[in-house]
Scaffold this motif. Structure first.
Motif, short mmCIF file in Angstrom:
data_model
loop_
_atom_site.label_atom_id
_atom_site.label_comp_id
_atom_site.label_asym_id
_atom_site.label_seq_id
_atom_site.Cartn_x
_atom_site.Cartn_y
_atom_site.Cartn_z
N GLY A 116 0.81 -1.21 0.00
CA GLY A 116 0.00 0.00 0.00
C GLY A 116 0.84 1.26 0.00
O GLY A 116 0.31 2.36 0.14
N HIS A 117 2.18 1.10 -0.18
CA HIS A 117 3.10 2.24 -0.09
C HIS A 117 4.15 2.10 -1.18
O HIS A 117 4.97 1.18 -1.15
CB HIS A 117 3.75 2.25 1.30
N TYR A 118 4.10 2.99 -2.14
CA TYR A 118 4.93 2.88 -3.34
C TYR A 118 6.42 2.71 -3.03
O TYR A 118 7.11 1.88 -3.62
CB TYR A 118 4.72 4.11 -4.22
N GLU A 119 6.94 3.51 -2.09
CA GLU A 119 8.37 3.52 -1.83
C GLU A 119 8.90 2.23 -1.22
O GLU A 119 10.11 1.99 -1.19
CB GLU A 119 8.74 4.71 -0.93
N ASN A 120 8.02 1.38 -0.73
CA ASN A 120 8.44 0.10 -0.15
C ASN A 120 8.84 -0.94 -1.18
O ASN A 120 9.56 -1.90 -0.86
CB ASN A 120 7.30 -0.51 0.68
N GLU A 121 8.36 -0.81 -2.39
CA GLU A 121 8.33 -1.97 -3.28
C GLU A 121 9.69 -2.53 -3.65
O GLU A 121 9.87 -3.75 -3.71
CB GLU A 121 7.50 -1.64 -4.52
N ALA A 122 10.69 -1.68 -3.89
CA ALA A 122 12.01 -2.20 -4.24
C ALA A 122 12.61 -3.00 -3.09
O ALA A 122 13.27 -4.03 -3.31
CB ALA A 122 12.95 -1.05 -4.61
N PHE A 123 12.33 -2.58 -1.87
CA PHE A 123 12.89 -3.26 -0.69
C PHE A 123 12.14 -4.56 -0.39
O PHE A 123 12.75 -5.56 0.00
CB PHE A 123 12.88 -2.31 0.50
N ILE A 124 10.82 -4.56 -0.60
CA ILE A 124 10.05 -5.80 -0.46
C ILE A 124 10.51 -6.80 -1.52
O ILE A 124 10.71 -7.99 -1.23
CB ILE A 124 8.54 -5.53 -0.61
N ALA A 125 10.67 -6.32 -2.75
CA ALA A 125 11.12 -7.20 -3.83
C ALA A 125 12.50 -7.78 -3.53
O ALA A 125 12.76 -8.96 -3.79
CB ALA A 125 11.16 -6.43 -5.15
N GLU A 126 13.38 -6.97 -2.96
CA GLU A 126 14.72 -7.45 -2.62
C GLU A 126 14.64 -8.55 -1.55
O GLU A 126 15.33 -9.57 -1.64
CB GLU A 126 15.58 -6.30 -2.11
#
Length: 259
Positions: A116-126
């Protein structure tokens, strides 16, 4: 009491669902959303969308991760507003990695992360990649998605019938989030405080430390004018159906006919 929430289950109830269900992990943030919306919007929407999915396919919704990586001024305000609680990127990766590892150890084979938070996505993906990169089998599998990438073009056109669509980066605390909060939690929306304020010309650069000159005093990036409960319902139903559609494909899940 919601029967799909892991936190409401005994360990035996939880264990009995592992082989036959999908595990959904909502991930949001705690950050400013202008004068008319609460700090928990991203986490609330991630959890509510997750629960809407659980109404349609067999699923358990894990406790929501309610802190996330910092926003930049032109995509949410960053650390410039009280109440915004940010994590370092490395912390987000470690937190999500550890939580996913525990669920995999419990035996879950199908996991969906709802962001639900755009800026999280690269870190979640990692985190997901580090955990799964050596696996060669197709299952267990982790999927990562969000609500905004699952809004159909025709729904975008209907939602932005009065105000032009500014792009998802500027839709922070604007029409889509406000409408969904009106639908899910109208008591938390201060409609009388909605203002026509935002960023007219988003910067093409970032500043460290962040500069208050890059964002409006209210924290709004675009107007929430024309938000409505009906638009919120339309968005939620469209997003839920589109996410269920790819879950059927990826996990061979069947939509529930009875609960």
């Amino acid at each position: 009491m919601n029967k799909y929430l892991l936190a409401n289950m005994t360990w035996q109830e939880y264990q009995s669902k592992i082989k036959s269900s999908l595990l959904i992990l909502p991930v949001g943030s705690t950050e400013q959303h202008g004068p008319h919306l609460p700090l928990g919007v991203d986490a609330m929407l991630a959890e509510k969308i997750s629960l809407a999915i659980a109404e349609k396919v067999p699923a358990v919704v894990a406790p929501t991760i309610s802190y996330g990586y910092k926003s930049f001024p032109a995509s949410g305000g960053g650390p410039l507003f009280p109440g915004t609680v940010d994590l370092k990127g490395s912390t987000v990766i470690s937190l999500v990695y550890d939580v996913l590892e525990e669920f995999l150890d419990d035996g879950w084979e199908r996991i969906l992360i709802v962001s639900g938070h755009y800026e999280n996505e690269a870190f979640i993906a990692e985190a997901a990649d580090l955990l799964m990169r050596k696996q060669r089998e197709s299952i267990p599998k982790i999927l990562l998605s969000n609500w905004w990438d699952n809004v159909s073009e025709e729904v975008i056109a209907e939602v932005f019938d009065e105000v032009p669509f500014p792009g998802w980066a500027l839709e922070h605390a604007a029409i889509t989030e406000t409408s969904m909060m009106m639908y899910f939690a109208p008591e938390l929306v201060h409609e009388e405080l909605i203002i026509d304020e935002g960023i007219e010309h988003p910067p093409s650069y970032q500043s460290f430390p962040p500069s208050a000159s890059m964002i409006s005093p209210s924290g709004c990036l675009h107007t929430a004018r024309s938000s409505s409960v009906e638009k919120g319902r339309m968005i939620v139903e469209n997003v839920t159906n589109n996410m269920v559609s790819f879950l059927e494909k990826e996990f061979f899940l069947k939509v529930k006919t009875t609960d």
